[in-house]
Motif scaffolding. Structure first.
Motif, short mmCIF file in Angstrom:
data_model
loop_
_atom_site.label_atom_id
_atom_site.label_comp_id
_atom_site.label_asym_id
_atom_site.label_seq_id
_atom_site.Cartn_x
_atom_site.Cartn_y
_atom_site.Cartn_z
N THR A 1 0.81 -1.23 0.00
CA THR A 1 0.00 0.00 0.00
C THR A 1 0.85 1.27 0.00
OG1 THR A 1 -0.06 -0.14 2.41
CG2 THR A 1 -1.95 -1.08 1.22
N VAL B 1 4.94 2.64 -4.06
CA VAL B 1 5.08 1.76 -5.23
C VAL B 1 3.75 1.05 -5.50
CG1 VAL B 1 6.27 -0.26 -6.16
CG2 VAL B 1 7.55 1.46 -4.89
N THR C 1 -3.08 -5.80 1.63
CA THR C 1 -2.51 -5.20 2.84
C THR C 1 -2.63 -6.21 3.98
OG1 THR C 1 -2.59 -3.19 4.18
CG2 THR C 1 -4.70 -4.14 3.57
N THR D 1 6.06 -4.78 -1.48
CA THR D 1 6.21 -4.71 -0.03
C THR D 1 7.67 -4.43 0.30
OG1 THR D 1 6.60 -7.09 0.19
CG2 THR D 1 4.32 -6.33 0.37
P1 NAP Z 1 7.33 0.14 1.81
O1 NAP Z 1 7.09 1.09 2.89
O2 NAP Z 1 8.72 -0.35 1.57
O3 NAP Z 1 6.40 -1.16 2.02
C1 NAP Z 1 5.06 -1.00 2.31
C2 NAP Z 1 4.35 -2.32 2.35
O4 NAP Z 1 5.07 -3.28 3.15
C3 NAP Z 1 2.98 -2.14 2.97
O5 NAP Z 1 2.00 -2.69 2.14
C4 NAP Z 1 3.08 -2.88 4.29
O6 NAP Z 1 1.88 -3.55 4.63
C5 NAP Z 1 4.11 -3.96 3.97
N1 NAP Z 1 4.68 -4.45 5.23
C6 NAP Z 1 5.38 -3.73 6.16
N2 NAP Z 1 5.69 -4.54 7.21
C7 NAP Z 1 5.17 -5.76 6.94
C8 NAP Z 1 5.17 -7.01 7.62
N3 NAP Z 1 5.76 -7.17 8.81
N4 NAP Z 1 4.56 -8.06 7.01
C9 NAP Z 1 3.97 -7.93 5.80
N5 NAP Z 1 3.94 -6.78 5.11
C10 NAP Z 1 4.53 -5.71 5.66
O7 NAP Z 1 6.68 0.73 0.46
P2 NAP Z 1 7.28 1.39 -0.85
O8 NAP Z 1 8.12 2.57 -0.56
O9 NAP Z 1 6.09 1.52 -1.73
O10 NAP Z 1 8.27 0.28 -1.46
C11 NAP Z 1 7.82 -1.02 -1.80
C12 NAP Z 1 9.01 -1.86 -2.29
O11 NAP Z 1 9.49 -1.32 -3.52
C13 NAP Z 1 10.21 -1.86 -1.33
O12 NAP Z 1 10.77 -3.13 -1.31
C14 NAP Z 1 11.18 -0.85 -1.97
O13 NAP Z 1 12.53 -1.13 -1.66
C15 NAP Z 1 10.89 -1.07 -3.45
N6 NAP Z 1 11.17 0.10 -4.29
C16 NAP Z 1 10.69 1.33 -3.94
C17 NAP Z 1 10.86 2.42 -4.78
C18 NAP Z 1 10.24 3.75 -4.45
O14 NAP Z 1 10.20 4.65 -5.32
N7 NAP Z 1 9.73 3.92 -3.24
C19 NAP Z 1 11.61 2.29 -5.95
C20 NAP Z 1 12.13 1.02 -6.29
C21 NAP Z 1 11.87 -0.08 -5.46
P3 NAP Z 1 0.56 -2.73 5.09
O15 NAP Z 1 -0.12 -2.36 3.81
O16 NAP Z 1 -0.18 -3.73 5.87
O17 NAP Z 1 1.04 -1.55 5.89
#
Ligand code: NAP
Length: 226
Positions: A8, A11, A30, A79
């Motif tokens: 959520t 990304v 989620t 995630t």
């Molecule tokens: P994030 O904050 O890294 O992840 C959010 C998600 O992780 C949420 O849906 C959360 O669930 C879930 N989560 C957190 N703790 C958890 C647990 N203990 N068990 C299961 N799920 C859990 O979000 P993001 O910034 O959108 O990044 C997502 C991924 O993409 C990451 O791995 C990041 O490294 C990668 N990435 C990000 C970018 C960017 O532009 N941000 C670019 C390239 C790659 P809930 O919905 O339940 O809270």
């Protein structure tokens, strides 16, 4: 296509929004629907809470990881890398079997502050760990080397064509994923080979993070000139 976007954060929101806009039937997964909808504060990066994003996109449903995965033909892992396997376990191995997983997660370890280090590298990768944990899943690592907004609308950069990479063991799964990337507007999609090549793109993150620091913006990407 029926698509489950697991995650959520920014990304998950970027992918879910763009896929819905392109006519796909999208459910976001989620841990706890009520807890996610109850969040009212922006995240640590200043992004609006999921509930505010979702209010403007009534076509995108929110479900538990398992419910979202159950009905999906294709899944996206958006995630946090350190909990991706736990999130996929919550989605349920039976709900994943035989399906394509677009894996965008990076193996970032923030436990010693910023910039993060990689908790797996060189001889293994998060993409491979997910593939090994769920052998029936067709994991395709992609889009992990650019910021969320550019993943789904690459034409936002004025500098012209820039590159994205795909890694995965299943040729047909990669073909499907390349089709989705093209529908987002990507034109330079480089197939690096099997899932072990995810080591290379995950290890670009230390470079990407330093570039973000130097350029003071996440709005850039790698362009492979050849
Ligand atoms: P994030 O904050 O890294 O992840 C959010 C998600 O992780 C949420 O849906 C959360 O669930 C879930 N989560 C957190 N703790 C958890 C647990 N203990 N068990 C299961 N799920 C859990 O979000 P993001 O910034 O959108 O990044 C997502 C991924 O993409 C990451 O791995 C990041 O490294 C990668 N990435 C990000 C970018 C960017 O532009 N941000 C670019 C390239 C790659 P809930 O919905 O339940 O809270």
């Amino acid at each position: 296509m029926k698509i489950a976007v697991l995650g959520t954060g920014m990304v998950g929101q970027a992918l879910a929004g763009r896929l819905a806009e392109l006519g796909h039937d999208v459910t976001v997964g989620t841990r706890d629907i009520a807890a996610t909808m109850a969040r009212t504060e922006p995240d640590g990066m200043g992004n609006p809470p999921y509930s505010a994003w979702a209010a403007a996109r009534p076509a995108v449903r929110l479900a538990t990881f398992a419910e979202a995965a159950e009905g999906a033909e294709l899944l996206v892992n958006a995630t946090s890398g350190d909990v991706s396997i736990a999130a996929l376990e919550a989605a349920g191995a039976d709900n994943l079997a035989g399906k394509i997983l677009i894996d965008i997660a990076n193996p970032l370890d923030f436990s010693r502050g910023f910039p993060p280090t990689l908790f797996v590298k060189d001889t293994d990768s998060l993409g491979e760990q997910i593939q090994a944990a769920f052998p029936q899943l067709k994991v395709v690592k992609t889009l992990n080397t650019l910021t969320a907004a550019l993943m789904v609308i690459p034409a936002q950069l004025a500098g012209g064509e820039h590159s994205v990479f795909v890694s995965g063991n299943d040729a047909d799964a990669k073909k499907t994923v390349v089709g989705l990337l093209e529908s987002f507007g990507h034109t330079d999609i480089i197939d690096l080979g099997d899932i072990t090549t995810a080591r290379g793109t995950e290890m670009l993150l230390p470079v990407w993070l330093r570039l973000m620091g130097a350029l003071n913006t996440p709005m850039f990407n790698f362009k492979i000139v050849r």
